[in-house]
Structures are given as C-alpha cells and as structure tokens.
Design an enzyme around this catalytic site. Structure first.
Site, mmCIF file in Angstrom:
data_model
loop_
_atom_site.group_PDB
_atom_site.id
_atom_site.type_symbol
_atom_site.label_atom_id
_atom_site.label_comp_id
_atom_site.label_asym_id
_atom_site.label_seq_id
_atom_site.Cartn_x
_atom_site.Cartn_y
_atom_site.Cartn_z
ATOM 1 C CB THR A 220 -0.933 -0.033 1.229
ATOM 2 O OG1 THR A 220 -1.644 1.182 1.286
ATOM 3 C CG2 THR A 220 -0.190 -0.237 2.531
ATOM 4 C CD GLU A 365 -3.000 -0.832 5.402
ATOM 5 O OE1 GLU A 365 -3.979 -0.796 4.632
ATOM 6 O OE2 GLU A 365 -2.155 0.086 5.467
ATOM 7 C CE LYS A 473 -7.736 4.995 -2.427
ATOM 8 N NZ LYS A 473 -8.864 4.180 -2.065
ATOM 9 C CD1 TRP A 478 -3.416 3.572 -2.372
ATOM 10 C CD2 TRP A 478 -4.076 5.487 -1.466
ATOM 11 N NE1 TRP A 478 -4.182 3.282 -1.293
ATOM 12 C CE2 TRP A 478 -4.606 4.429 -0.714
ATOM 13 C CE3 TRP A 478 -4.369 6.810 -1.083
ATOM 14 C CZ2 TRP A 478 -5.410 4.635 0.392
ATOM 15 C CZ3 TRP A 478 -5.167 7.012 0.021
ATOM 16 C CH2 TRP A 478 -5.677 5.940 0.743
#
Ligand code: AMP
Length: 576
Positions: A220, A365, A473, A478
């Site tokens: 991420t 996550e 976003k 991202w």
C-alpha cells in the site's frame, strides 16, 4: 500438548457420569486444560479452494478477455490442472517455501492460476501494481525480495526498464505462448509461461501447511515514508473468502457470474477469486479493456450477475450506456468501494437500471473488506430519502471485523451517527504488523488504526467523514501528496508546495499543487508541470499548479490541508 489435551479431557468426560464427586474434585484441573472438541483438524488452505472448485464445480466457467485481444474460455477444472502445473514448475525452479513470486498482470486466467499455484504450493504471491512509476516497482520488488516475476506482455516495456535493478529476481516469466515470446528483449532468464508450465504434469500433492503460513502480499502506498506490505495468510484469506460470500456481504453463489473489474493487483481483487472458487461461481475477467463499452459488452455477452469495482470504472460504464439508451439484461448487483460512491451513481444504477449498489469500505491492511452497506428489515419501510441516506454510508461491519471510533485520548466515542472519531478495526484478516515492519507495530491496544475518520450510528452503520491521511484517490489508485510535493520542492524556484485532491467527475479526485514561489522567481505553471515529466508516473502528475502567497500552517509547523481545501472552495480543475 496436542495429544495430551483430548485424552485428559475425554477422561474427565467419562468421570462426569459415574463419579460426579471426582469430577468436582478435578474442577481446578479443568480450568487449566479446556475440553477439546472432537472434530477433525484441518488447516484452512488456499489449495483446498481450488481442489473443491475442481471436484464440485469442475465444469464451471472462467472467461477472460485477454491481453492478446481475444476471449479465452475454460473451466474450473482447467484452472485446477494448470495451477498444479504452476506448482510443479516452481518446484523445478527450486523455489523454497515462502519465496515470493511477483506478478505484473491484468485480471485474467493465467493470473488466477498463479493465485492458486503459487500460494497453494507454499510460496507467496506478490501482486505488483503496474501503474506505479518504474522506480517504485523496483523499490517494492527489492523490498519484497521477489524471486520470480510474471508479467503480461503489455508490461514488457516496464520490465525492460526495471529488470536490471530488481536484484533478487532470478526468473522472468512472460504470460504468453512460447511462440509469442520475443527473442531480443535483453531480459535474462526469460521464459514463456506456457512453455514453462507446459512441461509439467497436472498432478500435484499440495503441501499440508500450517494455516498461518503466508500466502500473498500487497503493498500500500504509505502516506509517509516508503510503501508498506500487508502479508496475508492462508487462514486469513479463507476466513475472508467465507465472509465475503455471505448474503449480507457480496452474496456470492454458484448461480453467479462475477465480473471483478477491481484489479487482481489491488488487494486480491477484493478476495473475489477465492470466494468464487469456494462457491463455484462463474468468473469473467476483463483483461486490460476497462472502458465503458468493453465492460458493458462483456457483462451482456457473459450474462454477468454481479460486478465489483471503484466508482471511476462505473462512471465510464454509465457514461457509455446513457447516451445509447442501453439496458442490462442480467446484472443484479454491484459492489462499489475504494472511495466514496457518489449518490448520483447509486441512483442511476438503482432507478435507471434496476441494479442494487452495495457500498463497501475496506483497505489493503484488511484483506480488504471491513463494512458493506446492506439495509436491515426495519429500514425497508423508511421513506426513499432516508433509505438513500443510509445507502450512502459505508455500511455495517461484517462478522469478523470489529469497528470502533475513538477520540484523541483513545476513548471510545458514542455510536450516534453524529460524533466522529478515528476509526479502529480488529479481526482475523486485519494486519498485526507490516512485512519487515520498521519501528513499533501499528496496533493500539490490539486495534489497527485505519487513518480514516468516521461516524457510527445506532444500527452500526459506519460513514467515512474524512481521511486523516491526505493521499489522493485517482481512478481507484493512490497518489501520494507527499511525493508530488517533494518533486515540486526540488524545483529551484519553489519555496513551498502543498498537494491536495480536487473533485473530478471521472477520476474522483485529481491532484493540484499549491506553490509558494521563491522571491523574484518568474516560474510558470507549465514550467512546473513539465518539471514533473519522467519523475513520476504520468497519471500522477498534477492537473494544475496554483500559485499562492502562503500555505496555511498549524501550531507545530505542519501544513493545514483542511484549511487549504477551504481556501480552494469554488476552484474548478482545468477543463471541468
Ligand atoms: P486501499 O488500501 O488502497 O484499499 O485504500 C483504503 C482506503 O480507501 C481507506 O482507508 C479509505 O480511506 C478509502 N476507502 C475505501 N473504501 C472507501 C469508501 N467506500 N468510501 C470512502 N473511502 C473509502
């Protein structure tokens, strides 16, 4: 202990009927040794999913629009056979348990085979995001210590640009037929996937792994510092697959034909490949063609009943359908998540096309599912407006995910739908720590802080009100505001830079960078935008540069982006 437990417990069980007194005497012992159930012990393993799909849904279909441009069609039994061939091939490449096998690939059948063949055989599937800048791909592949990297041919130029710097990768595998493999790539140890797995038989004895063995990983983009990886386990993946298929979650069954538009490189396509194998649902993969027409044509041709993706993709689909007055003949529901779903989209799907929208929230996550918005019985009689208010929320938590909101002191806040606080989560498919965690683990009293700010109402419906992090976003991906600022700050004429996301009708958000010039500088917006070229991926370059006198700062000298956004109220991106 494993042997001791049941034997002693059974002994006590027998005492219970005939020697009640003795039973009483032994009470303290019972406290120490719990009575174990007498059920079979079997690890929850990803290999069991593909074996189940083969045995019970062997003729179920998996359809893929390929990078090659055509449509490929085969069955769950074929997936199982070829996953076993993958496992055999990894054995001959001498990969040991836990070795990482990376992919740079679209949603398609070969990627699906790797999901099962890599993880099932005890290696770790590492789905790399091909939309990242080459430097980021290199950093992540090296950090993960990938041993093998499998890529779709559309990513050949990217692989050519990065391979020399990926220091741990020993084998490169092009996901193509042997006769499509170019000879002059400059990439050493390059195989064609079909040639590699074609030499192996479709029989394989999957290892009986501990269910806590790592199975896959996904990075991420961190808001601060380097990207971080969630390392999923077989157990977490299977529990998530069960939960995702529940009626109040994605309601996946053998009668479904599922189109995961959400990429398989983004949190395992929200776990759909696993839930599909678990239920025998038909899978339909879009490959690289994500434009409105291609997605619509595939939904209709394959009689898709359920689709999943980020708002941007659905925006493109609706924009294609409306002017041509097209209808859906099979689509019943769609799960939309990754960023907040606009009300107009929920309305359009429900009112114009009769498709139920399930608004979902989660994160890398969290494997990723945390909450999903399905109404309870008591809400069905509410006026349309009140129902809509609920549907806009990110929804109720799924069994397996505990949620709470807390204030700055860490105290739990009321579930009144108004009070907002930091959202914390807990559960068996939520990370304990990151892969190669640097510094202290992220948990707070056993809870993972999501970085989101939310309210929770009396019925448990959660609504994200803001992000405590400031990443942008764009199209479900991202963009790190810090990366964008750092590049601007590297320009000799820039004194200070702050990047924020601005609303965009197609991409949800696009970055703009607010810049304070150095005194006397004559730098222009086009100069600065040009400066970004080659320093970050093209789609991460800001849409605009806004020159300001000063960036608002907080008490500790940190930029106050909330204030900056207020100052930009009324601003419109160029061309909107
Ligand atoms: P990722 O790890 O890339 O999946 O991103 C997770 C983050 O995306 C969350 O922490 C939220 O900030 C955001 N997010 C995901 N789903 C939603 C949603 N339905 N509404 C608003 N934000 C969302």
């Amino acid at each position: 202990m494993a042997l001791d437990g049941p034997i002693r417990t059974q002994g006590l069980h027998r005492l219970r009927g005939s020697h009640a007194k003795k039973w009483f005497v032994h009470a303290t012992e019972i406290e120490k040794v719990p009575m174990l159930g007498l059920m079979q012990q079997q690890s929850l393993l990803i290999s069991s999913l593909i074996e189940f799909a083969d045995r019970h849904h062997g003729d179920g279909e998996v359809v893929s629009r390929r990078v090659e441009g055509d449509v490929h069609r085969y069955s769950w039994s074929d997936v199982a056979n070829r996953s076993r061939q993958v496992a055999n091939a990894l054995d001959t490449l001498k990969l040991i348990l836990g070795d990482r096998v990376a992919t740079l690939a679209w949603n398609g059948y070969r990627h699906l085979e790797l999901y099962f063949g890599v993880s099932g055989s005890g290696r770790v599937l590492h789905t790399l995001n091909p939309r990242l800048h080459p430097d980021q791909v290199v950093w992540i592949a090296n950090h993960a210590e990938d041993q093998v990297l499998c890529f779709d041919m559309s990513f050949l130029p990217l692989v050519q640009a990065v391979h020399a710097r990926c220091t741990t990768v020993k084998h490169w595998v092009a996901l193509c037929d042997a006769d499509k493999l170019p000879t002059d790539t400059g990439i050493p140890n390059l195989f064609s996937y079909e040639a590699l797995i074609g030499q192996h038989e479709a029989r394989y004895t999957w290892p009986d792994l501990d269910e806590n063995t790592a199975s896959s990983m996904c990075y991420t983009s961190g808001t601060t510092g380097n990207p971080k990886a969630a390392l999923y386990s077989h157990r977490s993946t299977l529990l998530h697959a069960y939960a995702a298929a529940l009626p109040d979650v994605m309601c996946i069954s053998a009668r479904d034909a599922i189109l995961p538009v959400v990429p398989m490189f983004h949190v395992n396509a929200w776990g759909i490949p696993y839930s599909a194998a678990m239920t025998g649902a038909k899978l339909v993969f879009p490959g690289p063609a994500l434009d409105g027409k291609s997605v619509y044509d595939l939904i209709e041709a394959e009689k898709v009943t359920f689709a999943a993706g980020v708002p941007t993709v659905w925006q493109m689909l609706l924009s294609h359908m409306k002017p041509a007055n097209l209808r859906f003949s099979s689509l019943k529901r769609t799960v939309i998540g990754g960023s907040a779903c606009p009300p107009a989209m929920i309305d359009a799907f429900r009112d114009d096309y009769g498709v139920d929208v399930l608004h979902a929230w989660g994160m890398t996550e969290m494997s990723p599912l945390g909450t999903l918005c399905t109404l309870k019985n008591k809400h069905l009689n509410l006026p349309a407006e009140a129902q809509m208010k609920l549907r806009l929320k990110q929804g109720r938590s799924i069994f397996g995910v505990d949620i709470k909101i807390v204030n700055d002191a860490g105290e739990a806040l009321p579930h009144d739908g108004k009070t907002y606080g930091d959202l914390l989560v807990k559960g068996p498919w939520i990370i304990r720590e990151y892969f190669k965690q640097e510094g202290p683990a992220p948990l707070v009293d056993g809870w993972f802080p999501t970085g989101d700010v939310a309210t929770i109402d009396e019925d448990g419906f959660m609504q994200i009100t803001d992000r405590s992090k400031d990443v942008i976003k764009s199209g479900g991906e991202w963009i790190s505001s810090i990366d964008i600022e750092n590049i601007a700050m590297a320009h000799p004429d820039v004194a200070m830079a702050a990047c924020v996301g601005m609303p965009h009708p197609k991409w949800d958000e696009r970055p703009v960078v607010c810049v304070v010039k150095k005194p006397g500088s004559l730098v222009t917006a086009p100069d600065l935008l040009k400066f970004y070229e080659g320093k970050t991926a093209k789609w991460q370059i800001p849409d605009d540069v806004i020159f300001v006198e000063a960036i608002p700062l907080g008490a500790t000298g940190k930029m106050l982006k909330t204030k900056l956004r207020e100052q930009l109220a009324g601003y419109k991106l160029p061309g909107i």
